[in-house]
Enzyme design. Sequence first.
Site, PDB file in Angstrom:
ATOM      1  N   SER A  93       0.808  -1.219   0.000  1.00 19.77           N
ATOM      2  CA  SER A  93       0.000   0.000   0.000  1.00 19.77           C
ATOM      3  C   SER A  93       0.842   1.269   0.000  1.00 19.77           C
ATOM      4  CB  SER A  93      -0.961   0.003   1.194  1.00 19.77           C
ATOM      5  OG  SER A  93      -1.984  -0.950   1.024  1.00 19.77           O
ATOM      6  N   LYS A 146      -9.833  -4.929  11.313  1.00 17.67           N
ATOM      7  CA  LYS A 146     -10.955  -4.395  10.537  1.00 17.67           C
ATOM      8  C   LYS A 146     -12.247  -4.307  11.357  1.00 17.67           C
ATOM      9  CE  LYS A 146      -9.293  -5.670   5.935  1.00 17.67           C
ATOM     10  NZ  LYS A 146      -9.603  -6.375   4.681  1.00 17.67           N
ATOM     11  N   GLU A 151     -22.600   2.595   4.513  1.00 18.24           N
ATOM     12  CA  GLU A 151     -23.463   1.414   4.355  1.00 18.24           C
ATOM     13  C   GLU A 151     -22.642   0.146   4.163  1.00 18.24           C
ATOM     14  OE1 GLU A 151     -26.870  -0.388   1.301  1.00 18.24           O
ATOM     15  OE2 GLU A 151     -26.209   1.701   1.116  1.00 18.24           O
ATOM     16  N   ALA A 182     -12.626 -10.583   5.817  1.00 20.54           N
ATOM     17  CA  ALA A 182     -12.509 -10.586   4.353  1.00 20.54           C
ATOM     18  C   ALA A 182     -13.595 -11.437   3.717  1.00 20.54           C
ATOM     19  CB  ALA A 182     -11.134 -11.089   3.942  1.00 20.54           C
ATOM     20  N   ASP A 233     -13.269  -2.961   0.216  1.00 22.30           N
ATOM     21  CA  ASP A 233     -13.024  -4.345  -0.208  1.00 22.30           C
ATOM     22  C   ASP A 233     -14.189  -4.880  -1.029  1.00 22.30           C
ATOM     23  OD1 ASP A 233     -10.528  -4.622   0.971  1.00 22.30           O
ATOM     24  OD2 ASP A 233     -11.340  -5.314   2.873  1.00 22.30           O
TER      25      ASP A 233
END
Length: 305
Positions: free
Chosen positions: A56, A105, A117, A172, A141
């Site tokens: 990143s 996360k 949302e 994930a 994601d």
Amino acid sequence: QLLLLESGERAGKVTESARNLVYDSASNELLLNGKCFLPERPFMFVLGNPVQHSLSPVMQQAAFDSQEIDCDYYTLELINVSLTDFRAVIESLQVPGFNVTAPYKQSIAKICDSLTEEATRSGNVNCVKVVNDKWVGHNTDIGGMKKVISNLIYDNVVHGGMDIVILGTGSAARSVLIAVSSFEFNSVEVRYHTSHSADEFVDWHREVDVQCAITMHYLAELISDAGKLLVNCLSNVSLENILKIDGCTLLDLNYFQNNQPHANVSYVPGTALLLEQGALAFDWWFGKPAPFDVMSKALLDNLPE
């Protein structure tokens, strides 16, 4: 090249980022190369543990520089620390936003002041924007996965008649299921480690009302995966030890793992999702289109030989 590697022609371990911040709970400060970090201009980061391998920084820094955005981008690792204390430190510095990866996360989602949302549905956040000193949590994601799947469909790598297998039940996997529900695949299967994790996933699926029927199977069940799309949401797991990976398409959300698929497996590396979700994060942070080609080139240039 970022999207599809055929016949096991996959990249190896990425070189570690040169910009690695660490939060020291003892001194309650950020450290860079063992010294107190005193930023001279705004900065952003990807938060995780481990995170030093992340691509990143090179991708986002290239985007910032190309758009003349006065900001630096780092990795930031937390070790045995309270997220509340960490937030207090970040709020005292010039941080317009940041990314989040495993294992934070869901934890970051709980301490945000508001959620979009996408973040609300998935229950996890992979990027945060600071607005009037408030943390707004978002999830790119989901949108990134939709773009990856759309690209695979466009390239005739996958099609609607395929069966989808999601490996894992964590943050994930939730984002993947929401993304997959936008397409008309033949079936969607989720494979789990433990019955407890399976129950939690099923409860979440029921509560958020994801319009996608699923079946649950134990991860180690020896089921043929020929002709299927496997989406690997597991970390530090050798898939060859537990799966019959043969004659399928494997989308590995991790960058680089020791998963060497057979010659007739189409392998899609995690950099495909990294690029798509990173571009969406840039769009959301700055309210303008990300320099996609610049970000893609930065990733390609920094992959190991």
